[in-house]
Design a protein around this motif. Structure first.
Motif, PDB file in Angstrom:
ATOM      1  N   GLY A   9       0.810  -1.335  -0.051  1.00  0.00           N
ATOM      2  CA  GLY A   9      -0.117  -0.011  -0.060  1.00  0.00           C
ATOM      3  C   GLY A   9       0.950   1.333  -0.003  1.00  0.00           C
ATOM      4  N   HIS A  46      -5.053   5.379   5.475  1.00  0.00           N
ATOM      5  CA  HIS A  46      -3.716   5.474   6.313  1.00  0.00           C
ATOM      6  C   HIS A  46      -3.563   6.920   6.024  1.00  0.00           C
ATOM      7  N   TYR A 137      -2.990   1.956  14.019  1.00  0.00           N
ATOM      8  CA  TYR A 137      -2.542   1.810  12.463  1.00  0.00           C
ATOM      9  C   TYR A 137      -2.145   0.560  12.067  1.00  0.00           C
ATOM     10  N   MET A 141      -3.375  -1.791   8.857  1.00  0.00           N
ATOM     11  CA  MET A 141      -2.428  -2.232   7.931  1.00  0.00           C
ATOM     12  C   MET A 141      -2.581  -3.984   7.737  1.00  0.00           C
ATOM     13  N   ASP A 144      -5.627  -4.680   5.789  1.00  0.00           N
ATOM     14  CA  ASP A 144      -5.203  -4.616   4.245  1.00  0.00           C
ATOM     15  C   ASP A 144      -4.423  -5.643   3.695  1.00  0.00           C
ATOM     16  N   GLN A 159       8.746  -0.839   8.318  1.00  0.00           N
ATOM     17  CA  GLN A 159       7.258  -1.399   8.405  1.00  0.00           C
ATOM     18  C   GLN A 159       7.563  -2.826   8.787  1.00  0.00           C
TER      19      GLN A 159
HETATM   20  N1  TRP Z   1       1.957   1.846   6.122  1.00  0.00           N
HETATM   21  C1  TRP Z   1       2.580   1.767   4.967  1.00  0.00           C
HETATM   22  C2  TRP Z   1       3.536   2.733   4.794  1.00  0.00           C
HETATM   23  O1  TRP Z   1       3.714   3.645   5.537  1.00  0.00           O
HETATM   24  C3  TRP Z   1       1.734   1.806   3.747  1.00  0.00           C
HETATM   25  C4  TRP Z   1       0.478   0.679   3.856  1.00  0.00           C
HETATM   26  C5  TRP Z   1      -0.662   0.634   4.233  1.00  0.00           C
HETATM   27  C6  TRP Z   1       1.068  -0.495   3.598  1.00  0.00           C
HETATM   28  N2  TRP Z   1      -1.056  -0.568   4.146  1.00  0.00           N
HETATM   29  C7  TRP Z   1      -0.206  -1.289   3.649  1.00  0.00           C
HETATM   30  C8  TRP Z   1       2.041  -1.290   3.046  1.00  0.00           C
HETATM   31  C9  TRP Z   1      -0.246  -2.702   3.718  1.00  0.00           C
HETATM   32  C10 TRP Z   1       2.072  -2.650   2.898  1.00  0.00           C
HETATM   33  C11 TRP Z   1       0.921  -3.189   3.189  1.00  0.00           C
HETATM   34  O2  TRP Z   1       4.431   2.797   3.906  1.00  0.00           O
END
Ligand code: TRP
Length: 335
Positions: A9, A46, A137, A141, A144, A159
């Motif tokens: 994401g 996000h 948060y 994630m 997702d 991450q």
């Molecule tokens: N949190 C991630 C970032 O700041 C972005 C993200 C949101 C993400 N959902 C995700 C990345 C799911 C991988 C999978 O870079």
């Protein structure tokens, strides 16, 4: 055997820069073209965690979508969608919230960072100004990722912890209710992580040292001319390893061209000449995409239609999973 699923994401708060392109976008599109089953999405929920500027969220969503398409993402080959168009992700987030312990979230880097900032400022309340969105948060994630049973998640180093949390909550669900979730893994690529910015530190919005990907050609040239060098004179032999220009060049040039430049550093290439060469090399790769980008930006309805189609194709999958999840926790029709 099931194909490996890759998912990542992109938070919709900024304008894509060269570091995003080299570190995330280019390899992701390469993976699609190499045949991996890919899920790439605009993480707009996000985005609103830290950015409360609606115009910026909206603009960034458009810019990021246009960037991925301009860089060659084929929406027929990859799942390309906007997080908020898949409402099942939100419902799953709540269910995961009910499994995820607060203690686990207390250890999340983003939250701990915010607490440390409050402490440094001498705030009496260490949680001052920290929203539930920021705090939980990693749960969003996780939703997702688990929603589409992704196996591989390409992310930055920062991450990795979130992926561990996603595995944790998936295991907890699988153990408590029913094994519905695959356990995802972070994929971190070291070399691409470290694209340097104008000042030689990692290229990052937070350092204000980025080179936006689709600046007009003149502006791109100007920014490259601003990249910091040392004060060595032309014809003095130069070190490649401490040279931001060299590192950037390496991210765009062929191995043969890089070998040639290494020789020219030893011979003492002038910084001005190196900058011009770097500009030409980057621009050669970017220019055709820049044209596509500008066309896409002028046609948001076209992008919207692509995102809608992406969500429509995925929702049968997310609805089916959410159904199973609800069933597993005891939320389903009475008869
Ligand atoms: N949190 C991630 C970032 O700041 C972005 C993200 C949101 C993400 N959902 C995700 C990345 C799911 C991988 C999978 O870079």
């Amino acid at each position: 055997m099931k194909k490996t699923r890759t998912l990542t994401g992109i938070t919709t708060t900024g304008t894509p820069h060269l570091g995003n392109y080299v570190g995330a976008i280019r390899p992701a599109i390469q993976a699609v073209n190499d045949g991996s089953e890919s899920f790439y999405f605009l993480a707009d929920y996000h985005g609103i965690i830290k950015c409360h500027d609606p115009a910026r969220i909206h603009r960034s969503t458009l810019e990021i979508a246009a960037t991925w398409l301009a860089c060659g993402l084929d929406p027929d080959k990859a799942h390309f969608y906007r997080q908020s168009d898949i409402p099942e992700i939100m419902e799953l987030t709540w269910i995961l919230n009910c499994l995820c312990t607060k203690g686990l979230m207390n250890r999340a880097h983003a939250y701990k960072g915010a607490v440390a900032e409050n402490e440094a400022k001498g705030q009496a309340d260490i949680d001052h100004g920290i929203t539930m969105g920021l705090f939980s948060y990693p749960v969003l994630m996780s939703a997702d990722i688990l929603m589409f049973n992704a196996n591989k998640v390409p992310v930055g180093k920062d991450q990795i912890q979130h992926l561990e949390m996603a595995r944790d909550v998936a295991q907890k669900f699988n153990h408590t209710f029913k094994p519905l979730f695959a356990l995802p893994e972070a994929v971190v690529s070291e070399e691409t992580e470290l694209l340097q910015g104008l000042d030689g530190r990692k290229m990052s919005k937070s350092y204000n040292n980025t080179i936006p990907l689709f600046e007009p050609e003149k502006k791109l040239r100007k920014l490259i001319m601003k990249i910091q060098t040392n004060s060595q004179e032309p014809s003095e032999p130069k070190d490649t390893q401490n040279s931001t220009l060299y590192h950037l060049y390496k991210a765009f040039a062929t191995p043969a061209a890089v070998a040639d430049i290494e020789r020219r550093y030893a011979e003492g290439i002038a910084w001005g000449e190196m900058k011009q060469l770097l500009f030409e090399t980057i621009n050669a790769e970017i220019a055709p995409m820049r044209d596509r980008y500008n066309n896409l930006m002028a046609n948001p309805a076209h992008i919207e239609a692509i995102l809608q189609a992406g969500a429509q194709r995925l929702r049968p999958m997310s609805q089916a999973l959410l159904n199973d999840v609800r069933q597993a926790v005891g939320i389903y029709a009475l008869s």
